[in-house]
Design an enzyme around this catalytic site. Structure first.
Site, short mmCIF file in Angstrom:
data_model
loop_
_atom_site.label_atom_id
_atom_site.label_comp_id
_atom_site.label_asym_id
_atom_site.label_seq_id
_atom_site.Cartn_x
_atom_site.Cartn_y
_atom_site.Cartn_z
N ASP A 60 0.82 -1.21 0.00
CA ASP A 60 0.00 0.00 0.00
C ASP A 60 0.85 1.26 0.00
O ASP A 60 0.48 2.27 -0.60
CB ASP A 60 -0.92 0.00 1.22
N ASP A 159 -0.93 11.78 22.45
CA ASP A 159 0.33 11.63 21.74
C ASP A 159 0.26 12.20 20.33
O ASP A 159 1.30 12.37 19.68
CB ASP A 159 0.72 10.15 21.65
N THR A 170 -7.40 2.73 6.60
CA THR A 170 -7.01 1.37 6.95
C THR A 170 -5.54 1.29 7.37
O THR A 170 -5.00 0.19 7.50
CB THR A 170 -7.25 0.41 5.77
#
Length: 269
Positions: A60, A159, A170
C-alpha cells in the site's frame, strides 16, 4: 460522493510505467510485468506522468506514493500486491500475468478517491493517505485544541492526532482504533493517538468542513506529517487547518474488485 468510473472497459493501454520505488525484492515481478507488456504491445516509459497507466509493484505504501506523485496528471494507478496488507492492490502476484493482460486490454475501472489539503504557516500541502500531528519530542505528550466546522471541541492531552482519507483509514488510523471509511465516502476521519481520556472518540467529517488544530502545550513542539513525511512544525499557539482537497487520486482496479471484497479478504479471512 467519491465517484467511480461507470465504464469497466477502456481503450487498450498503449503506454504504461512500472513503479517499485527501488524495492529490489520485486525485481522478478517487474521483469514479468515487462514481459506481459511486450506481449500486449504496450510501450513502457520511464516517467509515469507520460503514461496512460501506472503499475505500482509493492504494498500500500508504494501505491499511495505513486498516487501522490500522479495527482493532477490524470494517470490512474493499479497495484500489484507485494506488501503485507495490500488493501489498495487489485492484482495478486499469482494472478499477475492473466490479470495484467486484461488491464492492458482495457478491462479495468477507475475509482476517484479524495485527498487532504493542509494549511500551515501560509503553506499548503496535499496528502493522499493521512495527515498527522505528533509530539516533536519522544515520550512527551502534547495538548491539542481542536475545532471542527468552527466549533471548539476543547483541549485534548494525547500523543497526537490523525486525519485520514477513506484510503488512508485502513493504515495508522485503524491501528489507533479509528473506523474504516468505505471507498465512495467523500469524508475524512479524525482520530486521536493515545488520548489521555476515556471520552475522545473518532469523528467522521464531510466536505466543506475544516478541522483546525492548535498546539496548546506550553513547552513541547509538534510535528506535522503528510503521508508520513514531515511538512512542518506546529509551534505552541500555532494552528493547522485540514480539509478535504479539490484534487482526486485515481486508483485503477479490476472490474470485479470491490471495497467490501477487499475488506473481507484482508481483515476477516
Amino acid at each position: 460522493m467519491t465517484s467511480t468510473s461507470g465504464s469497466t472497459t477502456h481503450s487498450p493501454v498503449e503506454t504504461a510505467a512500472v513503479v517499485a520505488h527501488g524495492r529490489i525484492d520485486v525485481a522478478d515481478a517487474v521483469e514479468l510485468v515487462r514481459a506481459v507488456a511486450e506481449r500486449a504491445g504496450v510501450e513502457l516509459v520511464d516517467e509515469p506522468e507520460r503514461a496512460q497507466l501506472a503499475i505500482a509493484v509493492g504494498g500500500d505504501g508504494t501505491i499511495l506514493r505513486t498516487l501522490a506523485r500522479l495527482l493532477g496528471t490524470g494517470v490512474p494507478v493499479i497495484g500489484i500486491n507485494f506488501g503485507r496488507v495490500g488493501f489498495l492492490a487489485s492484482i495478486a502476484p499469482e494472478r499477475l500475468e492473466g490479470d495484467l493482460a486484461r488491464v492492458f486490454a482495457g478491462e479495468y475501472r477507475i475509482v476517484e478517491l479524495p485527498t487532504l489539503e493542509l494549511e500551515l504557516d501560509g503553506q499548503r500541502h496535499v496528502a493522499v493517505n493521512d495527515a498527522v500531528v505528533t509530539s516533536a519530542e519522544l515520550g512527551r505528550l502534547i495538548e491539542l485544541e481542536y475545532a471542527i466546522g468552527r466549533e471548539d471541541l476543547g483541549v485534548q492531552p494525547c500523543d497526537g492526532l490523525i486525519c485520514a482519507t477513506p484510503q488512508g483509514s485502513t493504515a495508522y488510523n485503524l491501528s489507533n482504533g479509528g473506523p474504516v471509511l468505505v471507498w465512495g465516502l467523500d469524508a475524512l476521519v479524525v482520530t486521536f493517538v493515545a488520548p489521555h481520556t476515556l471520552h475522545a472518540r473518532p469523528l467522521v467529517v464531510g466536505r466543506g468542513v475544516d478541522v483546525v488544530v492548535e498546539n496548546r502545550s506550553a513547552d513541547v513542539g509538534a510535528a506535522v506529517l503528510a503521508d508520513g513525511h514531515r511538512s512542518g512544525n506546529l509551534a505552541p499557539e500555532r494552528a493547522l487547518s485540514i480539509r478535504l482537497g479539490e484534487q482526486r487520486s485515481l486508483l485503477a482496479t479490476l472490474p470485479e474488485t470491490t471495497f467490501f471484497g477487499r475488506y473481507r479478504e484482508t481483515f476477516t479471512s
